[in-house]
Design an enzyme around this catalytic site. Structure first.
Site, PDB file in Angstrom:
ATOM      1  N   ASP A 228       0.811  -1.216   0.000  1.00  7.64           N
ATOM      2  CA  ASP A 228       0.000   0.000   0.000  1.00  7.64           C
ATOM      3  C   ASP A 228       0.844   1.265   0.000  1.00  7.64           C
ATOM      4  OD1 ASP A 228      -2.174  -1.666   0.012  1.00  7.64           O
ATOM      5  OD2 ASP A 228      -2.544  -1.494   2.158  1.00  7.64           O
TER       6      ASP A 228
ATOM      7  N   ARG B 224       0.223   1.910  16.346  1.00 15.08           N
ATOM      8  CA  ARG B 224      -0.198   3.004  15.475  1.00 15.08           C
ATOM      9  C   ARG B 224      -0.036   4.382  16.120  1.00 15.08           C
ATOM     10  NH1 ARG B 224       1.241  -0.292  12.033  1.00 15.08           N
ATOM     11  NH2 ARG B 224      -0.297  -1.409  10.793  1.00 15.08           N
TER      12      ARG B 224
ATOM     13  N   ASP C 237      -7.050   0.741  11.516  1.00 11.51           N
ATOM     14  CA  ASP C 237      -5.841   1.556  11.560  1.00 11.51           C
ATOM     15  C   ASP C 237      -6.054   2.978  11.076  1.00 11.51           C
ATOM     16  OD1 ASP C 237      -4.214  -0.295  12.731  1.00 11.51           O
ATOM     17  OD2 ASP C 237      -3.386  -1.064  10.869  1.00 11.51           O
TER      18      ASP C 237
ATOM     19  N   SER D 165      -1.660  -9.699   4.273  1.00 12.59           N
ATOM     20  CA  SER D 165      -1.265  -8.399   4.791  1.00 12.59           C
ATOM     21  C   SER D 165      -0.670  -8.636   6.169  1.00 12.59           C
ATOM     22  CB  SER D 165      -2.479  -7.475   4.883  1.00 12.59           C
ATOM     23  OG  SER D 165      -2.122  -6.248   5.482  1.00 12.59           O
TER      24      SER D 165
END
Length: 407
Positions: free
Chosen positions: A21, A101, A130, A182
Site C-alpha cells: 500500500d 499506530r 488503523d 497483509s
C-alpha cells in the site's frame, strides 16, 4: 483545490512501511497532488532492512525518507502501560498493531512539524481500524494538519488492483497474486490478515506462520523461565535485570522456540465489521500470563476485580485508537497506583505451545499459608456462621415474604 496543490508545493509526510500500500502511495501522491513526499519509516522492532526500505522510498519518488527509532518509546510508553492494565481485547487479542499506530502517528506529526509539512498521509484501508488509530492521533496532536487517506480517494479497490498499479509504475513489491497476506510486525507481535484467512472456515496455512514454531517442531524438553516485575513492569528474566528492549527480545526468542504465542481469532472491528486474523505474540503471551499470576498474589480482591473491569475498557480504548485521550491517561493513573505492590517473580514452564505456572513469589504477597491451610490455626470457623447468615439475607427475605403472604 487547496492553494498548496495549485502552486505544486504541498508537502506530505507519509507513514511508510515499504509494503504494497505505502509503496504505491508515493507515486500516487505525486501524480494526484503534485506533492513533495517525505517518507517516515518508524522502527518499532519489525526486524526489516530499514535502510533498504529507505532506498526504495527514495527510488520511487520520495523527496526524503527518515528512519525513526521508536523501539524504546514503544515499549515503555505503550506496551508496558497496556500490560500493567491487563488489557486484552475480546479475551484473545494482545493489541500488537493497535498500540503501535499511535506511536508511529505521533512521530509522524513530529516529523511533519520538523520539515514544515502541512499534510500527513497513511496507507490504511477504508475498512480497517488503523485509519481511525492514525487519524485520531493526528487530530489529537496536530489538528491543523491536513489528512490524506488514499484508500478513501483512489479507484484501487483490491490487492490485485494495487499490484497492477505497482507494475504500471515500476514499484517493486513482495506481494504476489498467490501471496496476498497483509502482515504487520513489531517487537510485540506479527499479524497476518487476508488471503485464505478471509474465510474463517479455512485452517491457517502452515507456511503462513513466520515466527513461532509449530508445536511438533518445538523441543521435546520443557524449559522454565522466570520473569521479574516491579510495580507491574517487567524488569528481569531468569534473575538477570534487563532493559526493556533486550528483555522483550529475550522472551520472544524463548517463547517462539517453544511454540508459545500463536492465536487465530475472529474479532469485532471498530467500524462494525468482523474480521479474522492470525497473530504471533511470543514474549507478550508470557508477560501477560506472568503478570496475571503476580496480580492474583499481590492485589486485594476488590482492587483485582475492579482492575479486571477497567482492563476491558482500556483494551477498547487502545483498539479504538483512543490513546491520546483524558480517559486513557486517567486509567493509567489508576493502574499506576493499583500496581504499586505488583512486584515479584513468576516461574513459567513452556512445553510445545503450553504454559504452566510453576511458582509465584512477592514481598507484597497477600497469600497467608496459615489462613489458606486446611489446618484451622489462624481462622475461627465459627465466624463463618454469622457471615453466611448475613450474606444470605437478600435471598432469605423474599422467601420469608412469600411464605408470609401464603399463610
Amino acid at each position: 483545490m487547496h492553494r498548496e496543490e495549485r502552486e505544486g508545493t504541498l508537502k506530505v509526510v507519509l507513514a511508510y512501511s515499504g509494503g504494497l500500500d505505502t509503496s504505491i502511495i508515493i507515486p500516487w501522491l505525486r501524480e494526484t497532488y503534485r506533492a513533495e513526499v517525505i517518507a517516515m519509516i518508524g522502527d518499532v522492532g519489525q526486524r526489516e532492512d530499514l535502510a533498504a526500505i529507505r532506498r526504495k522510498a527514495l527510488a520511487t519518488g520520495a523527496a526524503e525518507a527518515y528512519i525513526e527509532d521508536l523501539r524504546e518509546e514503544f515499549i515503555t510508553g505503550y506496551i508496558w502501560p497496556t500490560l500493567r492494565a491487563g488489557a486484552v481485547y475480546e479475551h484473545k487479542y494482545l493489541l500488537g498493531t493497535s498500540f503501535a499506530r499511535p506511536v508511529l502517528a505521533k512521530r509522524q506529526v513530529e516529523v511533519a512539524r520538523r520539515v514544515g509539512a502541512t499534510a500527513v498521509a497513511h496507507g490504511c484501508t477504508g475498512k480497517g481500524n488503523d485509519q481511525v488509530r492514525f487519524e485520531l492521533t493526528y487530530k489529537a496532536l496536530a489538528p491543523e494538519l491536513r489528512i490524506i487517506a488514499p484508500w478513501r480517494e483512489w479507484h484501487i479497490r483490491s490487492r490485485e488492483d494495487a499490484l497492477a498499479y505497482a507494475r504500471a509504475h515500476n514499484v517493486p513489491v513482495e506481494q504476489t497474486a498467490r501471496n496476498l497476506y497483509s502482515r504487520d510486525r513489531n517487537i510485540w507481535h506479527l499479524s497476518h490478515e487476508g488471503g485464505p484467512l478471509e474465510d474463517p472456515a479455512n485452517e491457517p496455512e502452515a507456511a503462513m506462520w513466520q515466527w513461532v514454531v509449530p508445536p511438533d517442531r518445538a523441543p521435546d524438553t520443557p524449559e522454565e523461565v522466570e520473569i521479574g516485575f516491579e510495580a507491574g513492569t517487567p524488569v528481569s528474566v531468569n534473575g538477570t535485570p534487563l532493559e526493556p528492549l533486550p528483555l522483550l527480545e529475550t522472551l520472544n526468542e524463548i517463547a517462539a522456540r517453544h511454540a508459545v504465542g500463536r492465536t487465530d481469532l475472529v474479532e469485532n472491528r471498530l467500524v462494525g465489521i468482523k474480521s479474522r486474523g492470525a497473530y504471533e505474540t511470543p514474549g507478550g503471551t508470557l508477560l501477560v500470563a506472568a503478570h496475571r499470576e503476580l496480580e492474583a498474589l499481590c492485589l486485594d480482591r476488590e482492587t483485582q476485580h475492579f482492575s479486571q473491569q477497567l482492563a476491558l475498557r482500556y483494551a477498547e480504548l487502545v483498539y479504538y485508537g483512543l490513546w491520546f485521550t483524558p480517559l486513557r491517561e486517567a486509567l493509567d493513573a489508576f493502574f499506576a497506583r493499583a500496581q504499586q505492590r505488583v512486584t515479584g517473580t513468576v516461574g513459567l514452564k513452556l512445553y510445545k505451545g503450553n504454559i504452566t505456572v510453576t511458582r509465584r513469589a512477592s514481598p507484597f504477597s497477600l497469600y497467608r499459608t496459615d489462613l489458606a491451610s486446611f489446618t484451622m490455626t489462624a481462622y475461627n470457623p465459627k465466624d463463618a456462621e454469622g457471615f453466611i447468615n448475613l450474606f444470605a439475607l437478600p435471598s432469605v427475605i423474599p422467601q420469608q415474604r412469600k411464605k408470609g403472604a401464603s399463610a
